[in-house]
Write a protein that holds these residues in place. Structure first.
Motif, PDB file in Angstrom:
ATOM      1  N   SER A  66     101.772  40.217  32.595  1.00  0.00           N
ATOM      2  CA  SER A  66     101.087  40.549  31.347  1.00  0.00           C
ATOM      3  C   SER A  66     100.160  39.446  30.872  1.00  0.00           C
ATOM      4  N   ILE A  67     100.221  38.286  31.487  1.00  0.00           N
ATOM      5  CA  ILE A  67      99.391  37.183  30.969  1.00  0.00           C
ATOM      6  C   ILE A  67      97.974  37.236  31.510  1.00  0.00           C
ATOM      7  N   THR A  68      97.671  38.141  32.447  1.00  0.00           N
ATOM      8  CA  THR A  68      96.320  38.230  33.005  1.00  0.00           C
ATOM      9  C   THR A  68      95.812  39.658  32.966  1.00  0.00           C
ATOM     10  N   PRO A  69      94.839  39.980  32.138  1.00  0.00           N
ATOM     11  CA  PRO A  69      94.383  39.095  31.057  1.00  0.00           C
ATOM     12  C   PRO A  69      95.245  39.310  29.814  1.00  0.00           C
ATOM     13  N   PRO A  70      95.488  38.294  29.046  1.00  0.00           N
ATOM     14  CA  PRO A  70      96.258  38.465  27.807  1.00  0.00           C
ATOM     15  C   PRO A  70      95.370  39.110  26.732  1.00  0.00           C
ATOM     16  N   TRP A  72      95.816  40.240  23.947  1.00  0.00           N
ATOM     17  CA  TRP A  72      96.052  39.941  22.539  1.00  0.00           C
ATOM     18  C   TRP A  72      95.355  38.650  22.091  1.00  0.00           C
ATOM     19  N   LEU A  73      94.779  37.909  23.027  1.00  0.00           N
ATOM     20  CA  LEU A  73      94.115  36.663  22.643  1.00  0.00           C
ATOM     21  C   LEU A  73      92.948  36.931  21.691  1.00  0.00           C
ATOM     22  N   SER A  74      92.793  36.073  20.704  1.00  0.00           N
ATOM     23  CA  SER A  74      91.689  36.222  19.755  1.00  0.00           C
ATOM     24  C   SER A  74      90.345  35.938  20.410  1.00  0.00           C
ATOM     25  N   ALA A  75      90.337  35.038  21.409  1.00  0.00           N
ATOM     26  CA  ALA A  75      89.080  34.665  22.057  1.00  0.00           C
ATOM     27  C   ALA A  75      89.258  34.710  23.573  1.00  0.00           C
ATOM     28  N   PRO A  76      89.386  35.920  24.168  1.00  0.00           N
ATOM     29  CA  PRO A  76      89.592  36.003  25.623  1.00  0.00           C
ATOM     30  C   PRO A  76      88.453  35.403  26.418  1.00  0.00           C
ATOM     31  N   SER A  77      87.277  35.330  25.823  1.00  0.00           N
ATOM     32  CA  SER A  77      86.148  34.750  26.547  1.00  0.00           C
ATOM     33  C   SER A  77      86.362  33.267  26.832  1.00  0.00           C
ATOM     34  N   ALA A  78      87.300  32.646  26.138  1.00  0.00           N
ATOM     35  CA  ALA A  78      87.562  31.225  26.345  1.00  0.00           C
ATOM     36  C   ALA A  78      88.476  30.970  27.537  1.00  0.00           C
ATOM     37  N   LEU A  79      88.980  32.037  28.173  1.00  0.00           N
ATOM     38  CA  LEU A  79      89.935  31.853  29.260  1.00  0.00           C
ATOM     39  C   LEU A  79      89.396  31.007  30.412  1.00  0.00           C
ATOM     40  N   PRO A  80      88.184  31.292  30.909  1.00  0.00           N
ATOM     41  CA  PRO A  80      87.708  30.454  32.022  1.00  0.00           C
ATOM     42  C   PRO A  80      87.651  28.977  31.637  1.00  0.00           C
ATOM     43  N   GLU A  81      87.206  28.717  30.429  1.00  0.00           N
ATOM     44  CA  GLU A  81      87.113  27.328  29.963  1.00  0.00           C
ATOM     45  C   GLU A  81      88.496  26.697  29.879  1.00  0.00           C
ATOM     46  N   LEU A  82      89.495  27.511  29.574  1.00  0.00           N
ATOM     47  CA  LEU A  82      90.848  26.997  29.415  1.00  0.00           C
ATOM     48  C   LEU A  82      91.623  26.970  30.738  1.00  0.00           C
ATOM     49  N   SER A  83      91.022  27.366  31.832  1.00  0.00           N
ATOM     50  CA  SER A  83      91.673  27.324  33.144  1.00  0.00           C
ATOM     51  C   SER A  83      93.000  28.072  33.119  1.00  0.00           C
ATOM     52  N   TRP A  84      92.894  29.367  32.869  1.00  0.00           N
ATOM     53  CA  TRP A  84      94.092  30.192  32.733  1.00  0.00           C
ATOM     54  C   TRP A  84      94.725  30.445  34.106  1.00  0.00           C
ATOM     55  N   THR A  86      96.931  32.197  37.212  1.00  0.00           N
ATOM     56  CA  THR A  86      97.274  33.539  37.681  1.00  0.00           C
ATOM     57  C   THR A  86      98.787  33.714  37.586  1.00  0.00           C
ATOM     58  N   PRO A  87      99.279  34.942  37.568  1.00  0.00           N
ATOM     59  CA  PRO A  87     100.735  35.135  37.543  1.00  0.00           C
ATOM     60  C   PRO A  87     101.441  34.455  38.716  1.00  0.00           C
ATOM     61  N   SER A  88     100.834  34.501  39.906  1.00  0.00           N
ATOM     62  CA  SER A  88     101.499  33.884  41.058  1.00  0.00           C
ATOM     63  C   SER A  88     101.565  32.367  40.913  1.00  0.00           C
ATOM     64  N   ASP A  92     105.025  30.207  40.724  1.00  0.00           N
ATOM     65  CA  ASP A  92     105.325  29.053  41.572  1.00  0.00           C
ATOM     66  C   ASP A  92     105.692  27.830  40.728  1.00  0.00           C
ATOM     67  N   ALA A  93     104.963  27.636  39.626  1.00  0.00           N
ATOM     68  CA  ALA A  93     105.248  26.498  38.755  1.00  0.00           C
ATOM     69  C   ALA A  93     106.643  26.595  38.156  1.00  0.00           C
TER      70      ALA A  93
END
Length: 595
Positions: A66-70, A72-84, A86-88, A92-93
Motif C-alpha cells: 500500500s505504500i506505493t503509491p501512498p 493519502w499523501l498531501s504532496a505525492p509529487s514530492a515522492l521522487p525527491e524524497l527517494s521513496w 519500493t515495497p520489495s 528487505d530492509a
C-alpha cells in the motif's frame, strides 16, 4: 550515532509538516531506530512511522504494497525527491533489521517481544500482532467446541417462540443456530430483529434449564448510548413475549439493563490495561450477548473474548455493512467474511423498520447494495420532495457543493437547540435529544462537527448553556457514565445546572462539575452517532474527492434515521461514496484460516 541526535529524516519531517504523519508517529520511529545500528535504518524508520499512522487510521497493520503509491499523501509529487522505497526494498530492509520479528524468528501464534513483527507483507506494531493472534486463537477454540444439538423440546419451543417462521424463517434459524453453538454471529441492518431474535433465544435457553441454577446472562454494548438502546429494546421486547412462555423466575433472569463492555470487564480509566475480568478471572456469565459489534475494535474484542468462560456461549450482534470501529480493526466484518466462521453466521435481511416501498427504505437498501442505478433512482425521487413533505416522512435531497455549511442547515441546528432549551420537563428534554441530529462526515474543517459545534457554542455565549446537547467522550464508571452517553444541560428549580441522562427509572441528573470529558453535540460525526437512532437526521457530506467518503459511511449515516432524512450533498459526493468501500488492513481472516 543514530536517532534524532544524529540528524533528522527529511521524509518524516516533511510528512510531519504537511500533516501526513503525527508527532507520535515520528517520535516512535526515531526512538526505536535509535536503539540499534543498522545500514537500513532510514527505511525501517519510515516503515515504523507508517505502521504507527496505519493504526491511527484504523488498520491493525501496514500492508507494504500500500505504500506505493501512498495516495493519502498531501504532496505525492514530492515522492521522487524524497527517494521513496519500493515495497520489495522496504521488505528487505525490515528482514535485515534486529527490531523486526519475522515468521522465521517467531512462530505464527506466539508473536515476539521485538517492537515490530513482519508476517508476509503485513508489518505490525508488536502489540497489535499479539492481540490479533490471541483473538484468532480464541475464536478458533470456540469454533472447535462440539455443538449442542437441539432436542424435540427445543424444536417445539422455537416453533412457539417464532410462530411466523414459515413466512420469514431467518430469525427462527438464527436462534436455532445460537441455541446449538458456543459461538454465533447474528448480522443484519436496522430493524431486522436482532434483539427480537436474541430475546427468544434467551427464552429457549432458560426454558431448557430444568435443574440447577438458571443461566446467568450478560447484555453488553461498546458505548453507553448503544447500551442504553439495547436496554430499551430488551425492555420493550419483554413486554411482547407471549404470556406463559416463561415463568416469573425465568423472565426475571433476562437482564433489563445492558452494560458497556468496559464496565463489565472492569476497565477503569485510571488503569486501562488491568481489567478486573480476564482469562484468569473470567466473567461469571453463562451467556454473553454483545450488541453493535461493528463498533468494537481489536483490543477491546480480544479482551472481551479472553474474559468469556470457555464453557459460556458468546453471541455477537451487529451490522457488518456499517462503519467499522473508530479505532484499529474491522473485527465483525473479518469474522463474517471468514470462510472458517461462515457456518456460525446468521444473516437477517427483512427489515421491519424500513419498508422497501418507503422513500427512506429504498435509499437505505440502495446504499447498502452495489448498484449505483438504485441509489440514483432514490436520489431522483428525493430531489423532488419538498420540505413540507419531508417534514412528514421520507427523504429529501438538497444539492450542495460540500465546501461550507448551508445557512438552512445552521438554522435547523438553532431550532433544535431552542427546542432543547425550552423543553417543559426533563423527560421532554431527553425525548427531544432523540428527535433530530445533524450528522457530518468530517470532524475537522469548515463542514466538520467541531466547527459547527464551536459556532453554536459561541452564539449561545457559554459552554454549558441550558439545552446544550452533551456527548460524553470518556468512560467514568464512578459516575455511571460511559463514552457515547448523550445528555442535555438542564436548570433545576433551585437554579443549579445539571446534565440529564437517561436512567433506568427516568432522567438522571449529573452535576456539571462531575462531568467527565465531554463535547457539545449540536452536530455529531457519523462515527460518533453509531449505536444511536433519531427520528430524523440531516446528513452533510463534503465535496469529493475525500478518503472519508465511503459506502459504509453514507449507509451508516442515513440508517440512523427512523423516519426522515435530509441528505445535503452533491450527487458526485454520494456517487463517490457509493463506489468506495472502507478498507481496513488486517490479518485476522488469514490467521483464522491458518492451521
Amino acid at each position: 550515532m543514530t536517532g534524532r541526535a544524529a540528524g533528522t529524516d527529511d521524509r518524516l519531517e516533511r510528512m510531519l509538516r504537511v500533516g501526513d504523519l503525527d508527532a507520535i508517529d515520528v517520535e516512535l520511529a526515531y526512538a526505536l531506530t535509535s536503539l540499534v545500528a543498522s545500514p537500513t535504518e532510514s527505511e525501517v524508520r519510515l516503515a515504523i512511522a507508517l505502521a504507527s499512522r496505519a493504526v491511527r487510521d484504523g488498520h491493525t497493520c501496514l500492508e507494504l504494497a500500500s505504500i506505493t503509491p501512498p495516495t493519502w499523501l498531501s504532496a505525492p509529487s514530492a515522492l521522487p525527491e524524497l527517494s521513496w522505497p519500493t515495497p520489495s526494498a522496504l521488505r528487505d530492509a525490515l528482514h535485515s533489521s534486529p527490531l523486526v520479528a519475522t515468521t522465521e524468528r517467531a512462530s505464527q501464534d506466539d508473536g515476539s517481544t521485538l517492537p515490530l513483527v513482519l508476517r508476509g507483507d503485513r508489518l505490525y506494531l508488536q502489540r497489535f500482532d499479539a492481540l490479533e493472534s490471541r483473538l484468532a486463537s480464541a475464536v478458533r477454540v470456540r469454533l472447535e467446541r462440539p455443538p449442542f444439538p437441539p432436542d424435540a423440546q427445543d424444536v417445539a419451543r422455537l416453533a412457539t417462540l417464532f410462530p411466523d417462521h414459515t413466512i420469514d424463517g431467518a430469525q427462527h434459524d438464527a436462534a436455532a443456530l445460537a441455541l446449538s453453538s458456543a459461538f454465533t454471529i447474528i448480522t443484519g441492518g436496522p430493524g431486522t430483529g436482532k434483539t427480537h431474535t436474541v430475546l427468544r433465544l434467551l427464552a429457549a435457553l432458560l426454558a431448557r434449564a430444568t435443574t440447577g441454577p438458571l443461566p446467568e446472562i450478560a447484555l453488553l454494548a461498546p458505548t453507553g448510548k448503544a447500551a442504553s438502546r439495547l436496554t430499551e429494546s430488551v425492555r420493550d421486547g419483554l413486554t411482547h413475549l407471549a404470556p406463559g412462555l416463561l415463568d416469573d423466575a425465568r423472565r426475571r433472569a433476562i437482564p433489563t439493563h445492558a452494560d458497556t463492555i468496559h464496565r463489565a470487564l472492569g476497565l477503569h480509566p485510571d488503569h486501562p490495561h488491568r481489567p478486573r475480568h480476564h482469562a484468569g478471572n473470567p466473567l461469571p456469565a453463562d451467556v454473553v450477548i454483545v450488541d453493535e459489534t461493528s463498533m468494537v475494535d481489536l483490543p477491546l474484542m480480544a479482551r472481551l473474548v479472553a474474559a468469556v468462560r470457555d464453557d459460556a456461549r458468546l453471541v455477537l450482534l451487529g451490522d457488518a455493512d456499517q462503519l467499522a470501529s473508530v479505532d484499529a480493526g474491522a473485527v465483525l466484518r473479518d469474522l463474517v467474511e471468514s470462510p472458517l466462521v461462515t457456518a456460525r453466521v446468521s444473516r437477517l435481511q427483512q427489515s421491519r423498520r424500513f419498508s422497501p416501498e418507503s422513500a427512506l427504505g429504498r435509499l437505505v437498501f440502495a446504499l447498502r447494495g452495489t448498484r449505483w442505478s438504485d441509489v440514483a433512482a432514490a436520489l431522483d425521487a428525493a430531489e423532488a420532495t419538498t420540505a413540507a413533505a419531508e417534514a412528514e416522512d421520507g427523504v429529501r435531497f438538497v444539492h450542495h457543493d460540500g465546501t461550507t455549511v448551508p445557512p438552512a442547515v445552521l438554522e435547523a441546528v438553532r431550532l433544535h437547540a431552542a427546542r432543547l432549551a425550552t423543553a417543559a420537563t426533563p423527560e421532554d428534554a431527553l425525548a427531544e435529544l432523540t428527535r433530530w441530529r445533524l450528522l457530518t462526515a468530517l470532524r475537522r474543517g469548515p463542514t466538520g462537527a467541531d466547527a459547527i459545534n464551536a459556532a453554536l457554542r459561541a452564539e449561545r455565549g457559554e459552554d454549558l448553556a441550558i439545552g446544550t446537547p452533551v456527548l460524553v467522550i470518556e468512560n467514568a464508571p464512578d459516575d455511571r457514565l460511559a463514552n457515547g452517553d448523550l445528555g442535555v444541560v438542564w436548570e433545576q428549580p433551585d437554579g443549579r445546572r445539571v446534565v440529564l441522562f437517561p436512567g433506568d427509572d427516568g432522567p438522571r441528573a449529573v452535576g456539571v462539575r462531575r462531568l467527565p470529558r465531554w463535547e457539545p453535540a449540536y452536530a455529531m460525526t457519523v462515527h460518533k452517532a453509531q449505536g444511536s437512532e433519531f427520528d430524523a437526521v440531516h446528513v452533510l457530506l463534503p465535496a469529493p474527492p475525500s478518503p472519508i467518503l465511503t459506502r459504509e459511511l453514507v449507509y451508516t449515516a442515513v440508517s440512523r434515521a427512523k423516519h426522515r432524512v435530509t441528505l445535503v450533498a452533491s450527487r458526485a459526493a454520494v456517487q463517490a461514496a457509493h463506489s468506495a468501500r472502507a478498507q481496513r488492513a488486517t490479518g485476522l481472516q488469514a490467521r483464522l484460516a491458518a492451521e
